[in-house]
Design an enzyme around this catalytic site. Structure first.
Site, mmCIF file in Angstrom:
data_model
loop_
_atom_site.group_PDB
_atom_site.id
_atom_site.type_symbol
_atom_site.label_atom_id
_atom_site.label_comp_id
_atom_site.label_asym_id
_atom_site.label_seq_id
_atom_site.Cartn_x
_atom_site.Cartn_y
_atom_site.Cartn_z
ATOM 1 N N ASP A 25 40.204 41.641 39.206
ATOM 2 C CA ASP A 25 39.351 40.934 38.102
ATOM 3 C C ASP A 25 37.902 41.053 38.136
ATOM 4 O O ASP A 25 36.970 40.046 37.972
ATOM 5 C CB ASP A 25 40.063 39.576 37.984
ATOM 6 C CG ASP A 25 41.454 39.420 37.864
ATOM 7 O OD1 ASP A 25 41.748 40.516 37.513
ATOM 8 O OD2 ASP A 25 42.050 38.257 37.565
ATOM 9 N N LYS A 127 47.057 41.485 33.048
ATOM 10 C CA LYS A 127 48.100 40.352 33.397
ATOM 11 C C LYS A 127 47.158 39.040 32.556
ATOM 12 O O LYS A 127 46.153 39.184 32.357
ATOM 13 C CB LYS A 127 47.919 40.231 34.907
ATOM 14 C CG LYS A 127 46.611 39.784 35.449
ATOM 15 C CD LYS A 127 46.679 39.543 36.899
ATOM 16 C CE LYS A 127 45.306 39.302 37.300
ATOM 17 N NZ LYS A 127 44.640 38.071 36.814
ATOM 18 N N CYS A 172 43.220 34.600 41.664
ATOM 19 C CA CYS A 172 43.979 35.757 41.560
ATOM 20 C C CYS A 172 44.176 36.538 43.035
ATOM 21 O O CYS A 172 45.331 37.296 43.210
ATOM 22 C CB CYS A 172 43.325 36.744 40.579
ATOM 23 S SG CYS A 172 43.594 35.892 38.859
#
Ligand code: VGL
Ligand code: ZN
Length: 222
Positions: A25, A127, A172
């Site tokens: 990310d 995701k 994450c």
């Protein structure tokens, strides 16, 4: 010269063709000026880019993850009446807090920072695209049941070691590391190439301790 220095520094890491580097990310919305900025997230952009080059040169594979929400995603405070970002939420697949709108599909904020070597990626895993459930982990959605398919991809590629870096350390990255371990991989958490949100308070410390307790190797830059 640069490559040689990096090489000496990371010589002790067991990187080979059974290794994957998950770059989690590294998107504009999680960087300073973004919608959900992770403090000091910009400090790790260039170091991750350099490490990825080194990793690929050792025959390791590179996979990026990308938070990828539809507008009105249920993890957003804006999707709940009278709620603000940071408010607690307890609902299946969401929480523990609500977020500002971030990483909307196709928006600039959802793009991976352009100093990172996307050209090295064997895959980019998206995701959080289902409207009513979040996915912090790159392996399982937040119902802790629905696979993203990453385990199967790694098994097919003969990967046994998963190295993790990126944002956010306590969300994450943390959940990805724990699930990777549960799926049976050797996990190396590169804490010097990760930064956290630290919400709720002390969440970063909690995440690091929890990972240590599960047999995840925490790699600092000493
Ligand atoms: C993340 C909160 C919400 C992360 C993604 O990448 O850690 N955190 N969505
Ligand atoms: Zn998100």
């Amino acid at each position: 010269m640069h490559v040689i220095l990096i090489q000496m520094k990371f010589d002790s890491l067991p990187i080979d063709n059974h290794s994957v580097l998950l770059i989690v990310d590294m998107q504009y919305d999680f960087l300073p000026k973004g919608a959900l900025p992770v403090p000091s997230g910009d400090e790790i952009i260039v170091p991750i880019a350099n490490f990825a080059e080194y990793f690929a040169a050792q025959d390791g594979k590179i996979i990026f993850t990308q938070d990828w929400h539809p507008e009105g995603h249920l993890s957003f405070a804006s999707a709940h009446p009278n709620s603000s970002p940071g408010d607690p939420i307890e609902a299946p697949g969401l929480g523990p807090v609500l977020w500002p709108d971030h990483c909307i599909q196709d928006s600039h904020g959802a793009q991976i920072h352009d100093k990172l070597p996307l050209r090295l990626a064997v895959a980019i895993l998206r995701k959080g695209y289902r409207p009513t459930i979040d996915s912090y982990s790159a392996f399982l959605e937040n119902d802790h049941k629905t696979p993203t398919g990453l385990t199967g991809l790694l098994q097919n590629l003969n990967i046994s070691k998963v190295f993790i870096c990126g944002l956010a350390l306590d969300y994450c990255c943390y959940y990805s590391a724990v699930d990777a371990r549960d799926e049976g991989f050797d996990v190396y958490f590169l804490s010097f190439l990760s930064r956290g949100i630290d919400q709720p308070e002390n969440n970063i410390e909690r995440a690091l301790l929890s990972m240590k307790g599960k047999g995840i190797h925490i790699i600092t830059d000493e």
